[in-house]
Motif scaffolding. Structure first.
Motif, PDB file in Angstrom:
ATOM      1  N   PRO A 160      41.025  40.375  41.503  1.00 50.42           N
ATOM      2  CA  PRO A 160      42.356  39.843  41.192  1.00 50.42           C
ATOM      3  C   PRO A 160      43.233  39.799  42.439  1.00 50.42           C
ATOM      4  O   PRO A 160      43.100  40.636  43.333  1.00 50.42           O
ATOM      5  CB  PRO A 160      42.904  40.836  40.164  1.00 50.42           C
ATOM      6  CG  PRO A 160      41.704  41.523  39.594  1.00 50.42           C
ATOM      7  CD  PRO A 160      40.705  41.574  40.712  1.00 50.42           C
ATOM      8  N   ALA A 161      44.117  38.822  42.483  1.00 48.61           N
ATOM      9  CA  ALA A 161      44.994  38.676  43.648  1.00 48.61           C
ATOM     10  C   ALA A 161      45.796  39.943  43.886  1.00 48.61           C
ATOM     11  O   ALA A 161      45.998  40.368  45.031  1.00 48.61           O
ATOM     12  CB  ALA A 161      45.927  37.485  43.443  1.00 48.61           C
ATOM     13  N   GLU A 162      46.231  40.596  42.789  1.00 38.91           N
ATOM     14  CA  GLU A 162      47.037  41.803  42.958  1.00 38.91           C
ATOM     15  C   GLU A 162      46.199  42.957  43.487  1.00 38.91           C
ATOM     16  O   GLU A 162      46.707  43.821  44.196  1.00 38.91           O
ATOM     17  CB  GLU A 162      47.729  42.176  41.648  1.00 38.91           C
ATOM     18  CG  GLU A 162      46.831  42.404  40.456  1.00 38.91           C
ATOM     19  CD  GLU A 162      46.556  41.133  39.672  1.00 38.91           C
ATOM     20  OE1 GLU A 162      46.194  41.241  38.487  1.00 38.91           O
ATOM     21  OE2 GLU A 162      46.696  40.028  40.239  1.00 38.91           O
ATOM     22  N   LEU A 163      44.908  42.985  43.175  1.00 35.42           N
ATOM     23  CA  LEU A 163      44.037  44.021  43.745  1.00 35.42           C
ATOM     24  C   LEU A 163      43.843  43.783  45.234  1.00 35.42           C
ATOM     25  O   LEU A 163      43.929  44.715  46.041  1.00 35.42           O
ATOM     26  CB  LEU A 163      42.691  44.038  43.034  1.00 35.42           C
ATOM     27  CG  LEU A 163      41.695  45.121  43.506  1.00 35.42           C
ATOM     28  CD1 LEU A 163      40.875  45.640  42.327  1.00 35.42           C
ATOM     29  CD2 LEU A 163      40.748  44.600  44.576  1.00 35.42           C
ATOM     30  N   LYS A 164      43.587  42.553  45.593  1.00 34.61           N
ATOM     31  CA  LYS A 164      43.390  42.235  47.013  1.00 34.61           C
ATOM     32  C   LYS A 164      44.646  42.557  47.825  1.00 34.61           C
ATOM     33  O   LYS A 164      44.559  43.023  48.961  1.00 34.61           O
ATOM     34  CB  LYS A 164      43.007  40.761  47.170  1.00 34.61           C
ATOM     35  CG  LYS A 164      41.604  40.449  46.668  1.00 34.61           C
ATOM     36  CD  LYS A 164      41.149  39.062  47.054  1.00 34.61           C
ATOM     37  CE  LYS A 164      41.857  38.005  46.248  1.00 34.61           C
ATOM     38  NZ  LYS A 164      41.297  36.650  46.512  1.00 34.61           N
ATOM     39  N   SER A 165      45.798  42.337  47.227  1.00 36.00           N
ATOM     40  CA  SER A 165      47.042  42.643  47.928  1.00 36.00           C
ATOM     41  C   SER A 165      47.271  44.145  48.014  1.00 36.00           C
ATOM     42  O   SER A 165      47.628  44.675  49.072  1.00 36.00           O
ATOM     43  CB  SER A 165      48.217  41.974  47.205  1.00 36.00           C
ATOM     44  OG  SER A 165      49.445  42.380  47.759  1.00 36.00           O
ATOM     45  N   TYR A 166      47.041  44.848  46.893  1.00 40.15           N
ATOM     46  CA  TYR A 166      47.345  46.274  46.825  1.00 40.15           C
ATOM     47  C   TYR A 166      46.448  47.080  47.756  1.00 40.15           C
ATOM     48  O   TYR A 166      46.887  48.075  48.335  1.00 40.15           O
ATOM     49  CB  TYR A 166      47.171  46.761  45.389  1.00 40.15           C
ATOM     50  CG  TYR A 166      47.828  48.092  45.100  1.00 40.15           C
ATOM     51  CD1 TYR A 166      49.199  48.172  44.871  1.00 40.15           C
ATOM     52  CD2 TYR A 166      47.088  49.266  45.057  1.00 40.15           C
ATOM     53  CE1 TYR A 166      49.816  49.392  44.604  1.00 40.15           C
ATOM     54  CE2 TYR A 166      47.694  50.490  44.785  1.00 40.15           C
ATOM     55  CZ  TYR A 166      49.053  50.542  44.568  1.00 40.15           C
ATOM     56  OH  TYR A 166      49.653  51.743  44.304  1.00 40.15           O
ATOM     57  N   TYR A 167      45.194  46.656  47.898  1.00 42.85           N
ATOM     58  CA  TYR A 167      44.250  47.405  48.734  1.00 42.85           C
ATOM     59  C   TYR A 167      43.952  46.690  50.053  1.00 42.85           C
ATOM     60  O   TYR A 167      42.903  46.893  50.644  1.00 42.85           O
ATOM     61  CB  TYR A 167      42.971  47.674  47.945  1.00 42.85           C
ATOM     62  CG  TYR A 167      43.204  48.653  46.821  1.00 42.85           C
ATOM     63  CD1 TYR A 167      43.395  50.001  47.082  1.00 42.85           C
ATOM     64  CD2 TYR A 167      43.297  48.226  45.504  1.00 42.85           C
ATOM     65  CE1 TYR A 167      43.654  50.900  46.066  1.00 42.85           C
ATOM     66  CE2 TYR A 167      43.562  49.116  44.477  1.00 42.85           C
ATOM     67  CZ  TYR A 167      43.740  50.448  44.767  1.00 42.85           C
ATOM     68  OH  TYR A 167      44.004  51.342  43.756  1.00 42.85           O
TER      69      TYR A 167
END
Length: 650
Positions: A160-167
Motif C-alpha cells: 500500500p502507498a501508505e506502507l511504502k511512505s511510512y517505512y
C-alpha cells in the motif's frame, strides 16, 4: 572506522546500556565496540545481481526457475515467545526457500547489537523504530520496493502507498514490511460492509460482582441510575469499595488490576493500563487549533493520576501491580482475583476465556456469571463520553531483508507470497481449498449485501471464506491443539490483521472461543471508539541528525515519567501526588519536551494535510456528537452470535 558507520551500533548499544550497567557487563560492551572495526563498512547493495526477467501479471513465486536450487535462510525475530515456525513448511512448498526461524533469547537488545557488529541473518524482524531507521540509512537492509522491481514485480501492487511512505528511508524507498499493518483500503472496505473497528483498550469487570452491586443499589433505591452514578470516577471507586468489602478482598488483592506498567516489547514504554485510563478520561491528543498535544501536560492527565492515587490509597490498586508481568496478570485473572482489569484485554484472552469457560453449563448453554468479565464505561469528572482509540495501526514488528542475504531474489518472493491473498489465506485457512475451508464468495466477486437496512453492491477484495466441518471439528474441540497441528490459523510475521476480518463470514475473527470472547469483551464499546490513524503519522527523517536527537530526547523524557509515576500514584494524597507531578513535569520540560512536541507537531500537521482533515481528535470536530454514556455500553447493538460449533466447556 567511518564515523557515519558507527551510528547504528551506537544507537543499538544505547538501548542496552542501562541493562549492561545493572548486570555488570559494561566491559563486554566496550570490547564489542572495539572489535567492530571495519565490519561496519557496508558496501553498496546490488539490486540486479540475478535475473530480472519477471512479469508483474503473474505471481513472482510462480516464476521461479524449476531448475533453480533450494535456498536456506535464517530469519531472526526480536521476540522470546512467538510461535511462527509453523509457516516454514508452507513457505518452502510454495517458494523453495527453507526458513530457520530464530527467536531472541533475551529482551535487552544485546543480540541485535552483536549481530549488527558481526553477522546479520538473512531476514530480521524488529520493533525498535530508531534502529530500523538507522539500518535503512546505513545500507544494512535492502529497499523492499527496489528488490520487488527487479525480482518480484507482483509484490509492488501488494505494498500500500501508505506502507511504502511510512517505512520509507530518506531516499523515498521502502525498507521494511510490518505485521499488523492496517491498510487504508482494507479499513474502508470493512466499514463499507457495516462493520466497525474495536477499541484497543478497555476496562473489564467481573459480571457477578457488577450485577450484585447494581442489585444492592437498586434494592436501596429503585430509582438508582447506573448510567449516571457508577460511570463517574467516584461512582466507580464506590463500586470497587463495595465489592472489596462485600467479598472480603484483602489489601493484597488486586481488586483493580492495571495492565503491566512497562511494555518491554516497546522498549519499556509506559503500558496499556495508564493509556486506557487516559482514553476513558478523554486526555486530548490535539488542541482546539489542531496542534499536537503533550498529553502529560494536560489537566485531564492530572485527573487520571489523582484517580489512580485514590485507587491506591483505598487499597484497590496495590503497589506490586507496578511490577506485574503478563504472566502475573494472567494468573490473577485465571483465579478471578481482580474485580476490574484495565488495559489490553487481548493480551490476556486465554486467561479470560479459561475463566469464563470454567463457568459454562453445557446442559443449559449458559454461563455462570461468576466466571465472566464484561466491559464497563467510566468518564472523567465532566462526564464526557470516553474516547477510545481503535486497534488500527501502522504495524508492530518490521521485517527487513539484510545485506547478508545471499539470494535476495528468492527471499523477496517469500515476502510477496506471504503478503498475497493466497499467502494470507493459506496461512490462516489451510493450504488446500476444500479440506479446511471453502469460498462462499471468491476474491473480486460482487454481491448484494444489506448495510444499515439498505441493499448495497459490494465487491469483496479477499472473498468470503467459511470453515469446513473438518476444520470446525478441530476448532470447536474443548481442548487440545488439533487445529494448530493441522496447519490452520498459522501466525505469519507479515500477517494482515484485516484479512480475516474481511474474509470471514462472521465479519470478525471468532473461530475459537478465545477469539470470540475478544470480540465480545469489546464490541459494546464501539460507539466510543475513534480512529487513531491520524496520530500514526510518519516522523520527518530527512535530517537524520535531527531525527536521532529527537529519538534520544523522547527516550529521556519518557524515562522521567517511568521513574516518577509509581511514586505519584502511591503518594499519600492527591495534593502530594500533584506536587510530585508538577516536579516531574518541570523535569520533562527541562529535558526539552517542548522541542519534542514541536518536532512531532510538524509531522502530525503534515500528515493531517495529506489526509485532508483539519482535526484528528473527535472533540475538536464541530460535527462530533458524543454517544450517550451507558455503564454497560451498547452490547445488544453490536453483539454477534457464538459460532455453534465451538465447544466452550473445559
Amino acid at each position: 572506522m567511518d564515523e557515519k558507520k558507527k551510528k547504528i551500533l551506537i544507537r543499538v548499544l544505547a538501548i542496552v546500556l542501562a541493562v549492561a550497567v545493572a548486570g555488570g557487563i559494561v566491559a563486554l560492551l566496550v570490547k564489542l565496540v572495539k572489535n567492530v572495526g571495519d565490519q561496519l563498512d557496508t558496501p553498496d547493495l546490488i539490486y540486479d545481481e540475478f535475473s530480472t526477467d519477471y512479469t508483474a501479471d503473474k505471481d513472482s513465486w510462480l516464476q521461479i526457475d524449476p531448475d533453480d536450487e533450494d535456498v536456506n535462510i535464517r530469519w531472526w525475530v526480536d521476540s522470546t515467545n512467538w510461535d511462527f515456525y509453523q509457516i516454514a513448511d508452507l513457505v518452502y512448498k510454495r517458494t523453495g526457500v527453507r526458513i530457520k526461524f530464530e527467536k531472541a533469547l533475551t529482551t535487552d537488545g544485546q543480540e541485535l547489537a552483536t549481530m549488527i557488529s558481526g553477522t546479520l541473518p538473512d531476514v530480521i524482524t524488529i520493533t525498535d523504530f530508531s534502529t530500523r531507521i538507522q539500518l535503512a540509512e546505513e545500507s544494512y537492509v535492502y529497499a523492499i520496493d527496489r528488490l520487488a522491481e527487479s525480482y518480484a514485480p507482483s509484490l509492488l501492487k501488494r505494498l500500500p502507498a501508505e506502507l511504502k511512505s511510512y517505512y520509507a528511508g530518506s531516499d523515498g524507498h521502502c525498507y521494511g514490511v510490518a505485521n499488523n499493518f492496517y491498510a487504508d483500503a482494507d479499513i474502508e472496505e470493512y466499514e463499507q460492509t457495516g462493520n466497525s473497528q474495536l477499541p484497543n483498550l478497555a476496562i473489564e469487570v467481573r459480571k457477578d460482582m457488577l450485577e450484585a452491586y447494581l442489585a444492592a443499589k437498586k434494592a436501596e433505591n429503585p430509582a438508582f441510575d447506573e448510567d449516571k452514578t457508577v460511570t463517574t470516577p467516584q461512582g466507580f471507586i464506590d463500586m470497587c469499595l463495595w465489592v472489596k468489602e462485600t467479598y472480603n478482598l484483602g489489601n493484597d488483592n488486586p481488586t483493580v488490576c492495571l495492565s503491566e506498567f512497562l511494555t518491554k516489547a516497546s522498549n519499556n514504554s509506559i503500558g496499556a493500563g495508564l493509556s486506557a485510563l487516559m482514553d476513558y478520561f478523554c486526555v486530548p491528543r490535539e488542541d482546539a487549533e489542531g496542534n499536537f498535544v503533550y498529553q502529560y501536560a494536560t489537566e485531564e492527565f492530572q485527573e487520571v493520576l489523582c484517580f489512580m492515587n485514590d485507587l491506591f490509597n483505598k487499597h484497590l490498586l496495590i503497589s506490586s501491580n507496578f511490577g506485574f508481568s503478563v504472566s502475573n496478570i494472567v494468573t490473577h485473572i485465571k483465579n478471578g482475583r481482580p474485580f476490574a482489569v484495565i488495559g489490553s484485554p487481548q493480551n490476556y484472552s486465554t486467561a479470560f476465556a479459561g475463566y469464563s469457560a470454567a463457568g459454562y453449563n453445557a446442559q443449559t448453554g449458559e454461563f455462570t456469571d461468576a466466571n465472566e468479565y464484561v466491559p464497563v464505561v467510566i468518564t472523567n469528572k465532566r462526564g464526557d463520553a470516553p474516547l477510545l482509540t481503535d486497534m488500527a495501526g501502522r504495524g508492530l514488528r518490521v521485517s527487513m531483508i539484510t545485506k547478508n542475504a545471499k539470494r535476495v531474489d528468492r527471499v523477496v518472493k517469500v515476502f510477496d507470497y506471504l503478503l498475497s491473498e493466497q499467502g494470507q489465506r493459506e496461512c490462516y485457512y489451510g493450504a488446500t481449498e476444500g479440506e479446511y475451508y471453502n469460498f462462499t464468495v471468491r476474491p473480486g466477486e460482487t454481491r448484494t449485501i444489506t448495510v444499515n437496512g439498505k441493499p448495497v453492491e459490494h465487491t469483496y477484495t479477499y472473498g468470503q471464506v467459511e470453515w469446513t466441518q473438518k476444520a470446525k471439528d478441530l476448532l470447536g474441540a474443548a481442548s487440545g491443539s488439533g487445529w494448530y497441528n493441522a496447519g490452520i490459523k498459522q501466525i505469519s510475521l507479515l500477517q494482515n490483521p484485516m484479512y480475516v476480518m474481511l474474509s470471514s463470514v462472521n465479519g470478525a475473527e471468532m473461530d475459537t472461543y478465545q477469539f470470540y470472547l475478544r470480540y465480545k469483551q469489546k464490541c459494546a464499546l464501539i460507539p466510543y471508539t475513534y480512529p487513531l490513524m491520524p496520530f500514526r503519522y510518519k516522523l520527518d527523517t530527512s535530517d537524520t541528525k535531527v531525527y536521532n536527537n529527537m529519538a534520544d530526547l523522547q527516550a529521556d523524557i519518557e524515562g522521567v515519567w517511568i521513574e516518577a509515576l509509581p511514586s505519584i500514584v502511591m503518594a499519600a494524597n492527591n495534593e502530594m501526588a500533584m506536587r510530585l507531578y508538577d516536579s516531574t513535569l518541570q523535569k520533562a520540560k527541562n529535558k526539552g519536551y517542548e522541542r519534542w512536541v514541536a518536532y512531532q507537531n510538524a509531522s502530525f500537521k503534515a500528515y493531517k494535510e495529506e489526509l485532508g482533515i483539519k482535526y484528528a481528535f473527535p472533540m475538536n470536530d464541530p460535527e462530533y456528537v458524543a454517544p450517550a454514556v451507558k455503564l454497560r455500553g451498547y452490547y445488544d447493538d453490536y453483539s454477534k452470535p457464538l459460532p455453534n460449533y465451538i465447544n466452550i466447556s473445559e
